[in-house]
Scaffold this motif. Structure first.
Motif, PDB file in Angstrom:
ATOM      1  N   VAL A 116      -9.964  -6.736 -13.971  1.00  0.00           N
ATOM      2  CA  VAL A 116      -9.424  -7.232 -15.242  1.00  0.00           C
ATOM      3  C   VAL A 116      -8.158  -8.053 -15.001  1.00  0.00           C
ATOM      4  N   HIS A 117      -7.165  -7.458 -14.346  1.00  0.00           N
ATOM      5  CA  HIS A 117      -5.842  -8.075 -14.210  1.00  0.00           C
ATOM      6  C   HIS A 117      -5.932  -9.423 -13.483  1.00  0.00           C
ATOM      7  N   GLY A 118      -5.450 -10.459 -14.127  1.00  0.00           N
ATOM      8  CA  GLY A 118      -5.428 -11.779 -13.497  1.00  0.00           C
ATOM      9  C   GLY A 118      -6.748 -12.530 -13.554  1.00  0.00           C
ATOM     10  N   ARG A 119      -7.730 -11.968 -14.261  1.00  0.00           N
ATOM     11  CA  ARG A 119      -9.037 -12.623 -14.345  1.00  0.00           C
ATOM     12  C   ARG A 119      -9.195 -13.298 -15.718  1.00  0.00           C
ATOM     13  N   PRO A 120      -9.673 -14.563 -15.711  1.00  0.00           N
ATOM     14  CA  PRO A 120      -9.904 -15.237 -16.999  1.00  0.00           C
ATOM     15  C   PRO A 120     -11.196 -14.745 -17.646  1.00  0.00           C
ATOM     16  N   ARG A 121     -11.318 -14.969 -18.932  1.00  0.00           N
ATOM     17  CA  ARG A 121     -12.559 -14.600 -19.616  1.00  0.00           C
ATOM     18  C   ARG A 121     -13.698 -15.516 -19.184  1.00  0.00           C
ATOM     19  N   LEU A 122     -13.346 -16.789 -19.003  1.00  0.00           N
ATOM     20  CA  LEU A 122     -14.369 -17.757 -18.604  1.00  0.00           C
ATOM     21  C   LEU A 122     -14.106 -18.207 -17.181  1.00  0.00           C
ATOM     22  N   HIS A 123     -15.098 -18.047 -16.349  1.00  0.00           N
ATOM     23  CA  HIS A 123     -14.964 -18.388 -14.934  1.00  0.00           C
ATOM     24  C   HIS A 123     -14.466 -19.813 -14.733  1.00  0.00           C
ATOM     25  N   ASP A 124     -14.972 -20.734 -15.560  1.00  0.00           N
ATOM     26  CA  ASP A 124     -14.638 -22.151 -15.376  1.00  0.00           C
ATOM     27  C   ASP A 124     -13.372 -22.570 -16.112  1.00  0.00           C
ATOM     28  N   ASN A 125     -12.664 -21.600 -16.684  1.00  0.00           N
ATOM     29  CA  ASN A 125     -11.413 -21.922 -17.370  1.00  0.00           C
ATOM     30  C   ASN A 125     -10.328 -20.923 -16.969  1.00  0.00           C
ATOM     31  N   PRO A 126      -9.910 -20.996 -15.692  1.00  0.00           N
ATOM     32  CA  PRO A 126      -8.982 -19.979 -15.174  1.00  0.00           C
ATOM     33  C   PRO A 126      -7.646 -19.916 -15.914  1.00  0.00           C
ATOM     34  N   GLU A 127      -7.265 -21.003 -16.562  1.00  0.00           N
ATOM     35  CA  GLU A 127      -5.980 -21.010 -17.298  1.00  0.00           C
ATOM     36  C   GLU A 127      -6.155 -20.564 -18.745  1.00  0.00           C
ATOM     37  N   GLY A 128      -7.386 -20.328 -19.166  1.00  0.00           N
ATOM     38  CA  GLY A 128      -7.647 -19.951 -20.560  1.00  0.00           C
ATOM     39  C   GLY A 128      -7.372 -18.481 -20.826  1.00  0.00           C
ATOM     40  N   GLU A 129      -7.933 -17.958 -21.930  1.00  0.00           N
ATOM     41  CA  GLU A 129      -7.663 -16.569 -22.326  1.00  0.00           C
ATOM     42  C   GLU A 129      -7.997 -15.611 -21.182  1.00  0.00           C
ATOM     43  N   GLN A 130      -7.154 -14.606 -21.023  1.00  0.00           N
ATOM     44  CA  GLN A 130      -7.320 -13.643 -19.937  1.00  0.00           C
ATOM     45  C   GLN A 130      -8.069 -12.393 -20.414  1.00  0.00           C
ATOM     46  N   ALA A 131      -8.881 -11.849 -19.506  1.00  0.00           N
ATOM     47  CA  ALA A 131      -9.655 -10.640 -19.820  1.00  0.00           C
ATOM     48  C   ALA A 131      -8.725  -9.494 -20.235  1.00  0.00           C
ATOM     49  N   GLU A 132      -7.569  -9.417 -19.600  1.00  0.00           N
ATOM     50  CA  GLU A 132      -6.628  -8.325 -19.876  1.00  0.00           C
ATOM     51  C   GLU A 132      -6.149  -8.373 -21.331  1.00  0.00           C
ATOM     52  N   LYS A 133      -5.872  -9.591 -21.824  1.00  0.00           N
ATOM     53  CA  LYS A 133      -5.390  -9.748 -23.201  1.00  0.00           C
ATOM     54  C   LYS A 133      -6.497  -9.374 -24.183  1.00  0.00           C
ATOM     55  N   TYR A 134      -7.702  -9.816 -23.868  1.00  0.00           N
ATOM     56  CA  TYR A 134      -8.859  -9.502 -24.723  1.00  0.00           C
ATOM     57  C   TYR A 134      -9.045  -7.986 -24.831  1.00  0.00           C
ATOM     58  N   LEU A 135      -9.001  -7.297 -23.675  1.00  0.00           N
ATOM     59  CA  LEU A 135      -9.218  -5.839 -23.660  1.00  0.00           C
ATOM     60  C   LEU A 135      -8.098  -5.090 -24.359  1.00  0.00           C
ATOM     61  N   ALA A 136      -6.865  -5.539 -24.121  1.00  0.00           N
ATOM     62  CA  ALA A 136      -5.706  -4.871 -24.735  1.00  0.00           C
ATOM     63  C   ALA A 136      -5.831  -4.924 -26.257  1.00  0.00           C
ATOM     64  N   HIS A 137      -6.272  -6.077 -26.766  1.00  0.00           N
ATOM     65  CA  HIS A 137      -6.428  -6.243 -28.213  1.00  0.00           C
ATOM     66  C   HIS A 137      -7.605  -5.393 -28.707  1.00  0.00           C
ATOM     67  N   LEU A 138      -8.726  -5.477 -27.988  1.00  0.00           N
ATOM     68  CA  LEU A 138      -9.936  -4.741 -28.383  1.00  0.00           C
ATOM     69  C   LEU A 138      -9.683  -3.235 -28.461  1.00  0.00           C
ATOM     70  N   LEU A 139      -8.955  -2.707 -27.466  1.00  0.00           N
ATOM     71  CA  LEU A 139      -8.799  -1.254 -27.335  1.00  0.00           C
ATOM     72  C   LEU A 139      -7.436  -0.758 -27.831  1.00  0.00           C
ATOM     73  N   ASP A 140      -6.663  -1.682 -28.402  1.00  0.00           N
ATOM     74  CA  ASP A 140      -5.364  -1.311 -28.955  1.00  0.00           C
ATOM     75  C   ASP A 140      -4.473  -0.637 -27.901  1.00  0.00           C
ATOM     76  N   ILE A 141      -4.391  -1.274 -26.753  1.00  0.00           N
ATOM     77  CA  ILE A 141      -3.614  -0.723 -25.637  1.00  0.00           C
ATOM     78  C   ILE A 141      -2.167  -1.196 -25.754  1.00  0.00           C
TER      79      ILE A 141
END
Ligand SMILES: Cc1cc2nc3c(=O)[nH]c(=O)nc-3n(C[C@H](O)[C@H](O)[C@H](O)COP(=O)(O)O)c2cc1C
Length: 176
Positions: A116-141
């Motif tokens: 998760v940490h440091g990984r983008p949501r889209l493989h071809d858009n490394p500077e775009g939204e990060q998986a970590e931010k998506y998960l934190a929001h989804l799971l209210d972390i």
């Protein structure tokens, strides 16, 4: 099984049966993971257990590569670290996740680390939204917790492939 047999039997498992993982089993695995060594004994690692199929589906969508199989796992454990407690929260999480995977293996479960940490949501858009931010929001972390990885786990559908026989002698140096 000896410890050496256990570590050699473990392979990443991405295909699981429908058999649910009992809460007592998950608690036993987490109890093992909580024994992990940590820098200055800060014990900065935190875990979140997810078993709800709809939430697992949404976790699997955190990245467009390497995470889709999480939707078919009976459980996933989010491995998080207190970023305020230590700069070594990632290292502490990694050790905890490793012990968690070995404990799962010892109990007949298969597992796979999904980064998760440091990984983008889209493989071809490394500077775009990060998986970590998506998960934190989804799971209210809470913001204070960094998310290193998700460990998907369940009873394996099929036998793991054995490790290849290979000569790893050049990976080890015995210094005289
Ligand atoms: C730091 C780390 C990140 C990983 N990230 C992923 C991942 O995002 N998706 C995935 O399917 N496997 C992931 N894996 C599993 C590796 O692909 C796997 O451990 C490696 O190919 C060796 O295979 P084995 O676990 O069967 O021995 C990750 C493993 C580690 C240690």
């Amino acid at each position: 099984m000896t410890f050496s047999e256990l570590v050699k039997h473990r392979r990443s498992c991405r295909k699981f049966t429908d058999k649910p993982v009992k809460e007592e089993t998950l608690r036993a695995i987490l109890s093992d993971a909580l024994t992990a060594p940590s820098s200055k004994n800060v014990r900065s690692t935190r875990f979140m257990v997810v078993r709800d199929p709809e939430t697992l589906q949404r976790i699997s969508e955190m990245r467009d590569f390497g995470s889709s199989f999480v939707k078919d796992a009976p459980a996933a454990i989010i491995v998080m670290g207190d970023t305020q407690a230590t700069d070594l929260w990632r290292e502490n999480c990694a050790i905890s996740a490793t012990i968690l995977q070995l404990s799962a293996e010892a109990r007949g479960l298969g597992s796979c680390w999904v980064h998760v940490h440091g990984r983008p949501r889209l493989h071809d858009n490394p500077e775009g939204e990060q998986a970590e931010k998506y998960l934190a929001h989804l799971l209210d972390i809470p913001q204070q917790l960094g998310i290193l990885c998700v460990v998907a786990l369940g009873y394996p559908d099929g036998e793991p492939r054995p490790h290849r026989e290979r000569d790893d002698s050049d990976m080890i140096i015995f210094k005289n």
